[in-house]
Scaffold this motif. Structure first.
Motif, PDB file in Angstrom:
ATOM      1  N   ASN A 260      46.963  52.144 -56.993  1.00  0.00           N
ATOM      2  CA  ASN A 260      45.516  52.373 -57.161  1.00  0.00           C
ATOM      3  C   ASN A 260      44.788  51.158 -57.730  1.00  0.00           C
ATOM      4  O   ASN A 260      43.776  51.308 -58.428  1.00  0.00           O
ATOM      5  N   ASP A 261      45.307  49.974 -57.486  1.00  0.00           N
ATOM      6  CA  ASP A 261      44.709  48.730 -57.999  1.00  0.00           C
ATOM      7  C   ASP A 261      44.623  48.724 -59.522  1.00  0.00           C
ATOM      8  O   ASP A 261      43.813  47.992 -60.098  1.00  0.00           O
ATOM      9  N   GLU A 262      45.456  49.525 -60.184  1.00  0.00           N
ATOM     10  CA  GLU A 262      45.412  49.619 -61.642  1.00  0.00           C
ATOM     11  C   GLU A 262      46.739  49.271 -62.306  1.00  0.00           C
ATOM     12  O   GLU A 262      46.772  48.691 -63.394  1.00  0.00           O
ATOM     13  N   LEU A 263      47.843  49.658 -61.672  1.00  0.00           N
ATOM     14  CA  LEU A 263      49.167  49.425 -62.243  1.00  0.00           C
ATOM     15  C   LEU A 263      50.005  48.634 -61.249  1.00  0.00           C
ATOM     16  O   LEU A 263      49.770  48.693 -60.041  1.00  0.00           O
ATOM     17  N   GLU A 264      50.989  47.911 -61.789  1.00  0.00           N
ATOM     18  CA  GLU A 264      51.893  47.163 -60.929  1.00  0.00           C
ATOM     19  C   GLU A 264      53.327  47.362 -61.398  1.00  0.00           C
ATOM     20  O   GLU A 264      53.613  47.307 -62.593  1.00  0.00           O
ATOM     21  N   ILE A 265      54.224  47.597 -60.447  1.00  0.00           N
ATOM     22  CA  ILE A 265      55.645  47.776 -60.734  1.00  0.00           C
ATOM     23  C   ILE A 265      56.405  46.628 -60.097  1.00  0.00           C
ATOM     24  O   ILE A 265      56.171  46.279 -58.939  1.00  0.00           O
ATOM     25  N   LYS A 266      57.325  46.050 -60.845  1.00  0.00           N
ATOM     26  CA  LYS A 266      58.180  44.971 -60.334  1.00  0.00           C
ATOM     27  C   LYS A 266      59.622  45.450 -60.308  1.00  0.00           C
ATOM     28  O   LYS A 266      60.146  45.920 -61.308  1.00  0.00           O
ATOM     29  N   VAL A 267      60.277  45.329 -59.145  1.00  0.00           N
ATOM     30  CA  VAL A 267      61.674  45.752 -59.006  1.00  0.00           C
ATOM     31  C   VAL A 267      62.415  44.740 -58.144  1.00  0.00           C
ATOM     32  O   VAL A 267      61.805  43.901 -57.469  1.00  0.00           O
ATOM     33  N   THR A 268      63.728  44.806 -58.163  1.00  0.00           N
ATOM     34  CA  THR A 268      64.542  44.013 -57.233  1.00  0.00           C
ATOM     35  C   THR A 268      65.319  44.925 -56.293  1.00  0.00           C
ATOM     36  O   THR A 268      65.571  44.580 -55.155  1.00  0.00           O
ATOM     37  N   GLY A 269      65.692  46.086 -56.744  1.00  0.00           N
ATOM     38  CA  GLY A 269      66.382  47.068 -55.906  1.00  0.00           C
ATOM     39  C   GLY A 269      66.607  48.333 -56.705  1.00  0.00           C
ATOM     40  O   GLY A 269      67.356  48.332 -57.681  1.00  0.00           O
ATOM     41  N   THR A 270      65.943  49.417 -56.328  1.00  0.00           N
ATOM     42  CA  THR A 270      66.007  50.630 -57.139  1.00  0.00           C
ATOM     43  C   THR A 270      65.376  51.798 -56.401  1.00  0.00           C
ATOM     44  O   THR A 270      64.849  51.646 -55.308  1.00  0.00           O
ATOM     45  N   SER A 271      65.413  52.988 -57.009  1.00  0.00           N
ATOM     46  CA  SER A 271      64.814  54.197 -56.442  1.00  0.00           C
ATOM     47  C   SER A 271      63.905  54.829 -57.480  1.00  0.00           C
ATOM     48  O   SER A 271      64.336  55.071 -58.618  1.00  0.00           O
ATOM     49  N   PHE A 272      62.675  55.119 -57.098  1.00  0.00           N
ATOM     50  CA  PHE A 272      61.738  55.707 -58.056  1.00  0.00           C
ATOM     51  C   PHE A 272      60.627  56.445 -57.325  1.00  0.00           C
ATOM     52  O   PHE A 272      60.372  56.203 -56.140  1.00  0.00           O
ATOM     53  N   ASN A 273      59.955  57.349 -58.056  1.00  0.00           N
ATOM     54  CA  ASN A 273      58.854  58.143 -57.515  1.00  0.00           C
ATOM     55  C   ASN A 273      57.579  57.802 -58.270  1.00  0.00           C
ATOM     56  O   ASN A 273      57.593  57.599 -59.492  1.00  0.00           O
ATOM     57  N   ILE A 274      56.474  57.748 -57.530  1.00  0.00           N
ATOM     58  CA  ILE A 274      55.165  57.482 -58.122  1.00  0.00           C
ATOM     59  C   ILE A 274      54.250  58.642 -57.795  1.00  0.00           C
ATOM     60  O   ILE A 274      54.069  58.991 -56.619  1.00  0.00           O
ATOM     61  N   HIS A 275      53.667  59.256 -58.811  1.00  0.00           N
ATOM     62  CA  HIS A 275      52.701  60.355 -58.637  1.00  0.00           C
ATOM     63  C   HIS A 275      51.372  59.849 -59.180  1.00  0.00           C
ATOM     64  O   HIS A 275      51.193  59.737 -60.393  1.00  0.00           O
ATOM     65  N   ALA A 276      50.439  59.515 -58.272  1.00  0.00           N
ATOM     66  CA  ALA A 276      49.216  58.825 -58.704  1.00  0.00           C
ATOM     67  C   ALA A 276      47.997  59.301 -57.927  1.00  0.00           C
ATOM     68  O   ALA A 276      47.263  58.502 -57.342  1.00  0.00           O
ATOM     69  N   TYR A 277      47.747  60.608 -57.920  1.00  0.00           N
ATOM     70  CA  TYR A 277      46.577  61.139 -57.231  1.00  0.00           C
ATOM     71  C   TYR A 277      45.311  60.916 -58.063  1.00  0.00           C
ATOM     72  O   TYR A 277      45.349  60.985 -59.302  1.00  0.00           O
TER      73      TYR A 277
END
Length: 361
Positions: A260-277
């Motif tokens: 949402n142009d508000e948060l940023e996640i940095k990863v190299t290899g992983t599994s995750f869920n984002i709930h951002a309605y």
């Protein structure tokens, strides 16, 4: 106003079944004392014959409009303090549903009470039975489907296309496979690399395999913006709504997700869920495997990144504050596996989920 009716209905149910806290009991008393209409409505709820007749009438009206179909597809532990069985299959596009009448009944009570309260506050009398003059429209569950917007602005409706090649853009081939689309990187990088957007409307979900092999699952009313192919440097996508990602490991090429142009996640290899309605008060990031860094990228918010480990959850509020928590509040990828999970969810949140999946208001 609907939120107010749902809220006071939950409080009244807790009051009558003895599960209300001291603060909730005080809120009920303040509501009762606020008007003579509230007092009369409260007294009417103490007549078991009248209340039972209302609930039966409402439930019959719900069934006649095929609402029973989605009430049987809900999972959770409590609704207004009423215990329920926590396992039910949403099975997108399929009719395999385990019937959990105890939960359905709990939801009917809350909605029926809210509806009764609404009609009580109208000039006309509360109708004896819910009726409709328009044709009954079945409420269908969601299914696989999405809209792909290419860099030139053209749109491809993916709901009913046959499997196979869709297009070729910037050297990358795009093909429709079982449950999703796949982008394949060209053998040699082209000088042009444009961005595409995949979005799901209400009652749709879809899967996308990016050119590096990373996989993105989109829940209803979600989107992902991504390049046709990734270069050997940083990989970057943007998302809205709710997505689950399994990022292909590439230590020399970190993967960035902008929310949402508000948060940023940095990863190299992983599994995750984002709930951002947009209609939720918080953004929730649930990390299933690996590690990630999450930070606020709003201008004027130079907060340090929050490091997360597998099994943790990060919650960001509207101000941008990020709080890390051990464990998950509920199963974060139940939706991906064809389930609803409403453990300890308030009715207002349940209704938002149902609105997205069943395309109802």
């Amino acid at each position: 106003m609907q939120e107010e009716y749902f809220s006071i209905s939950e409080l009244l149910i807790k009051h009558f079944n003895g599960s209300a806290t001291a603060a909730e009991e005080l809120a009920v008393q303040e509501w009762i004392n606020a008007s003579a209409s509230h007092q009369a409505f409260y007294l009417s709820l103490q007549d078991p014959n009248l209340l039972n007749a209302r609930l039966k009438s409402f439930e019959q009206g719900m069934q006649s409009q095929n609402w029973e179909g989605f009430l049987k597809k809900i999972q959770g532990e409590t609704v207004a303090g009423v215990p329920v069985t926590p396992s039910i299959n949403r099975a997108p596009g399929r009719a395999k549903v385990r019937t959990i009448w105890r939960y359905a009944a709990a939801v009917v009570v809350v909605i029926a009470l809210s509806t009764a309260l609404f009609w009580w506050n109208q000039p006309s009398e509360l109708p004896e039975k819910i009726t409709t003059s328009s044709p009954v429209v079945p409420i269908e569950p969601g299914k696989d489907g999405a809209i792909l917007t290419l860099a030139d602005g053209s749109e491809v409706l993916l709901d009913s296309l046959p499997k196979g090649a869709i297009a070729s853009r910037d050297g990358a081939s795009i093909s429709l496979e079982e449950g999703g689309i796949t982008y394949k990187k060209p053998e040699s990088e082209t000088p042009i690399n444009t961005f595409n957007t995949l979005r799901t409307p209400r009652s749709r979900q879809f899967q996308l395999t990016l050119s590096d092999g990373s996989v993105v699952w989109l829940n209803a009313l979600s989107s992902v913006r991504f390049p046709s192919w990734f270069a050997d440097t940083a990989r970057r996508i943007s998302i809205t709504g709710e997505v689950y990602l399994e990022v292909a490991s590439r230590s020399s090429s970190p993967f960035y997700v902008v929310i949402n142009d508000e948060l940023e996640i940095k990863v190299t290899g992983t599994s995750f869920n984002i709930h951002a309605y947009d209609d939720e008060e918080t953004t929730v990031v649930s990390l299933l495997e690996g590690s990630i860094e999450i930070k606020n990228i709003k201008p004027g918010n130079p907060a340090l990144p929050v490091l997360m480990r597998a099994g943790e959850e990060a919650i960001a509020d509207r101000s941008g504050k990020i709080t890390r928590h051990p464990g998950f509040q509920s199963d974060p990828i139940a939706w991906k596996n064809g389930f609803f999970n409403f453990n300890r969810s308030p009715v207002s949140e349940v209704m938002r989920h149902l609105t997205r999946w069943y395309d109802i208001e």
